[in-house]
Design an enzyme around this catalytic site. Structure first.
Site, PDB file in Angstrom:
ATOM      1  N   SER A   1       0.817  -1.218   0.000  1.00  0.00           N
ATOM      2  CA  SER A   1       0.000   0.000   0.000  1.00  0.00           C
ATOM      3  C   SER A   1       0.851   1.269   0.000  1.00  0.00           C
ATOM      4  O   SER A   1       0.357   2.346  -0.353  1.00  0.00           O
ATOM      5  CB  SER A   1      -0.937   0.003   1.211  1.00  0.00           C
TER       6      SER A   1
ATOM      7  N   ASP B   1      -3.146   6.325  11.642  1.00  0.00           N
ATOM      8  CA  ASP B   1      -2.301   5.834  10.556  1.00  0.00           C
ATOM      9  C   ASP B   1      -1.023   6.657  10.543  1.00  0.00           C
ATOM     10  O   ASP B   1      -1.013   7.808  10.083  1.00  0.00           O
ATOM     11  CB  ASP B   1      -3.034   5.946   9.221  1.00  0.00           C
TER      12      ASP B   1
ATOM     13  N   HIS C   1       1.280   5.370   6.390  1.00  0.00           N
ATOM     14  CA  HIS C   1       1.031   5.954   5.072  1.00  0.00           C
ATOM     15  C   HIS C   1       1.210   7.472   5.135  1.00  0.00           C
ATOM     16  O   HIS C   1       1.507   8.030   6.198  1.00  0.00           O
ATOM     17  CB  HIS C   1      -0.370   5.572   4.597  1.00  0.00           C
TER      18      HIS C   1
END
Length: 635
Positions: A351, A594, A597
């Site tokens: 990702s 998060d 990312h």
């Protein structure tokens, strides 16, 4: 003013009467004057009658001389000398014959003489007529009227307007010199040739055109003066066209020099990139960033769209990466699209590669005029499932694709002794999609984050080679085995002459107070790390990767972004990772963050700038190689 006053009408008298008075000034008595006037008027009446009704058989030499003078005047008209009118020419010839020293009538080319207003200054037409009279006195031949410097300037600058003050000054100087030379020829008695003459004096019915130039600057009168005008127009046209041509040549040469200079500067910039460590540097604030407007790219997944999810600060996308040893060129989306025209660029990985893939799509899409011609081939708009995606840039016949392969090797299932299926990771097999992208022009691989999850970190009954499942295997060793399998596949299946291979390194995380699944947080971070002592230890997995890359046959360009991302603790979505929170997330929003990312726009944009720099270096090296081969063929 004195010259104008000398021939101006006084107390409403006509110019003709003024001339008579000046000619018969010695006769003082009224009787003598009356007789003189009577004789003159009778003589004029007879002359006019004979002039308009001459006998074709007239044998009088005197009248023949008069008419021959008129004929000469008309011939002069045909040769480019323009008088006021035919009647004016007759009278001028007649009185010139009677009074050869007279200048009042012969010098003025107009049969009408209006009362001058000296309070408002002299008329330009009268002034020009007087100047012509003075020239006639000096040379004895009537010359065409010369245009003033201002008129010449006006006519020439219409067609060839200089672009700078220096050009204007040079242009004015040249025209002044030309005009001065023409005036000197007239004053010295030289006769101007047809292509040297200025505009002639127009007829009375054409006065309005005397002060009005056409857009081309070639014609401002018509009728009997057309021939002289067309010749003059030819001169102006030739002069201005040569000036324009010179300026165009100058601009072309200047543009060529500028283009060559710019190309040289670009070559020097790329040369500097060849031997520069692009990954040793720091982040600097730059208000010209980001490369696309926040919130403008609808293709960004909700997970990365921090603006949409309510993040209030904006400094995190105002930084650019600055290597210490060189200048990193700003990513030019249009130029990069040209470099990638007709090509296929593929991202393979987890990702974090999806993060970089979406960043590149947004950057390049922002440089396309018709964004409707940029679309996902299957029409999908969400990219979080385990699948492959392909964005098409129709005008460039270029695709940028993503193949989800978080480990680069194959995820597997096998059936245990009790019949239950068990998930494993085949360390000896590459991902199933490898055959689909092996012929791409550019491939960017990555892996790393999934190796930190429970199954991979613990390594119990999870790693498999052939039919053998390791009961326990150290994650770092498993990582080495997996990358060795990947490297062998690349060496066996990738054609280095066609495909340019990258490997993007590990992207740093910034969980504070726990890991991603145990309360780790980064929501309070709004500035990058500035002190290097606070950076994390270099990941051992990247040391393993670097050793494997060195032993490969295929040249792989290593995008080592680990250190540069370690500074950016401020760039993660943190709590701004989604819009609609679950009930549990609302109760404890800080628990679900998060910090792996990156927000977009943001840090992954800089990864793509590094990719752009690498492509520039690759292109430069290819050109140098081709030039070298060409030189060898010649020798």
């Amino acid at each position: 003013m004195a010259e104008v006053t000398k021939y101006a009408p006084i107390n409403g008298e006509t110019c003709l009467m003024t001339e008579f008075k000046s000619q018969f000034y010695p006769f003082k008595t009224k009787k003598t004057v009356a007789l003189a006037y009577g004789f003159i008027f009778c003589f004029i009446a007879v002359t006019i009658f004979l002039a308009f009704s001459p006998s074709p058989n007239s044998s009088s030499p005197w009248f023949s001389n008069i008419f021959s003078s008129v004929t000469i005047s008309k011939n002069s008209l045909k040769n480019g000398t323009d008088f006021s009118s035919d009647g004016g020419s007759n009278f001028s010839s007649f009185f010139s014959y009677l009074f050869p020293n007279s200048t009042g009538i012969a010098g003025s080319h107009n049969t009408s003489c209006e009362k001058a207003d000296f309070n408002k200054g002299s008329s330009p037409v009268v002034k020009n007529q007087t100047q012509n009279s003075e020239r006639n006195d000096k040379v004895g031949v009537l010359k065409p009227k010369q245009n003033t410097t201002a008129e010449v300037l006006k006519n020439q600058t219409v067609n060839a307007t200089p672009k700078s003050s220096s050009e204007v000054n040079k242009h004015v100087s040249d025209v002044k010199n030309q005009t001065t030379q023409s005036d000197e020829l007239v004053n010295k008695g030289g006769v101007l040739k047809a292509n040297q003459s200025s505009f002639g004096v127009t007829k009375s019915s054409e006065k309005a055109n005397q002060t009005t130039n056409s857009s081309s600057g070639e014609k401002n009168v018509t009728g009997s003066g057309e021939k002289g005008i067309s010749e003059k127009g030819s001169v102006v046209k030739n002069l201005t066209s040569s000036l324009v041509k010179k300026k165009q040549n100058d601009r072309t040469n200047s543009s060529s020099v500028s283009a060559a200079k710019l190309q040289g500067m670009e070559d020097e910039l790329v040369k500097a990139l060849v031997n520069c460590n692009l990954f040793d540097g720091n982040w600097v604030k730059d208000d010209s960033y980001p490369l696309y407007k926040p919130g403008s790219c609808s293709l960004i997944d909700e997970q990365f769209n921090c603006i949409l999810n309510g993040r209030p600060d904006s400094n995190y996308h105002k930084f650019k990466w600055k290597p210490k040893g060189c200048s990193l060129p700003r990513l030019d989306g249009g130029h990069m699209l040209e470099l990638l025209r007709g090509k296929r660029l593929v991202f393979v990985g987890d990702s974090l590669n999806r993060n970089m893939w979406e960043s590149l799509i947004c950057i390049l899409r922002n440089s396309v005029k018709d964004q409707k011609k940029v679309y996902e081939a299957s029409g999908r708009q969400h990219f979080r499932t385990e699948a492959s995606y392909s964005f098409v840039f129709e005008d460039y016949k270029f695709t940028v694709e993503l193949f989800v392969a978080p480990f680069l090797v194959r995820e597997w299932e096998f059936q245990g002794k009790n019949g239950a299926k068990k998930e494993t990771l085949r360390l000896d097999l590459v991902g199933q999609s490898a055959e689909k992208y092996k012929n791409a022009d550019i491939i960017i691989f990555n892996t790393g984050h999934w190796w930190t999850h429970d199954k991979t970190a613990l390594g119990k009954d999870y790693y498999q080679e052939g039919s053998h499942v390791y009961g326990e295997l150290n994650v770092l060793e498993a990582f080495r085995k997996a990358l060795t399998t990947w490297a062998r596949w690349v060496d066996a299946n990738i054609n280095p002459a066609k495909t340019f291979v990258f490997f993007r390194g590990y992207s740093a995380s910034h969980f504070s107070g726990g890991q991603w699944n145990s309360g780790g947080a980064c929501d309070h971070e709004t500035e990058p790390i500035k002190n290097e002592t606070y950076l994390s230890q270099y990941p051992p997995k990247m040391v393993v990767l670097e050793k494997i890359l060195k032993n490969m046959k295929t040249r792989v360009s290593y995008l080592n972004i680990t250190r540069m991302t370690d500074y950016r603790k401020d760039g993660h979505p943190s709590i701004y990772r989604k819009q609609n929170l679950s009930e549990e997330e609302r109760r404890s929003p800080l628990r679900f963050q998060d910090c792996s990312h990156w927000c977009l726009p943001g840090v992954p944009d800089a990864w793509n700038e590094l990719l752009y720099a690498e492509l520039l270096v690759k292109q430069y090296q290819k050109q140098q190689q081709q030039q070298h081969q060409h030189q060898q063929k010649r020798t």
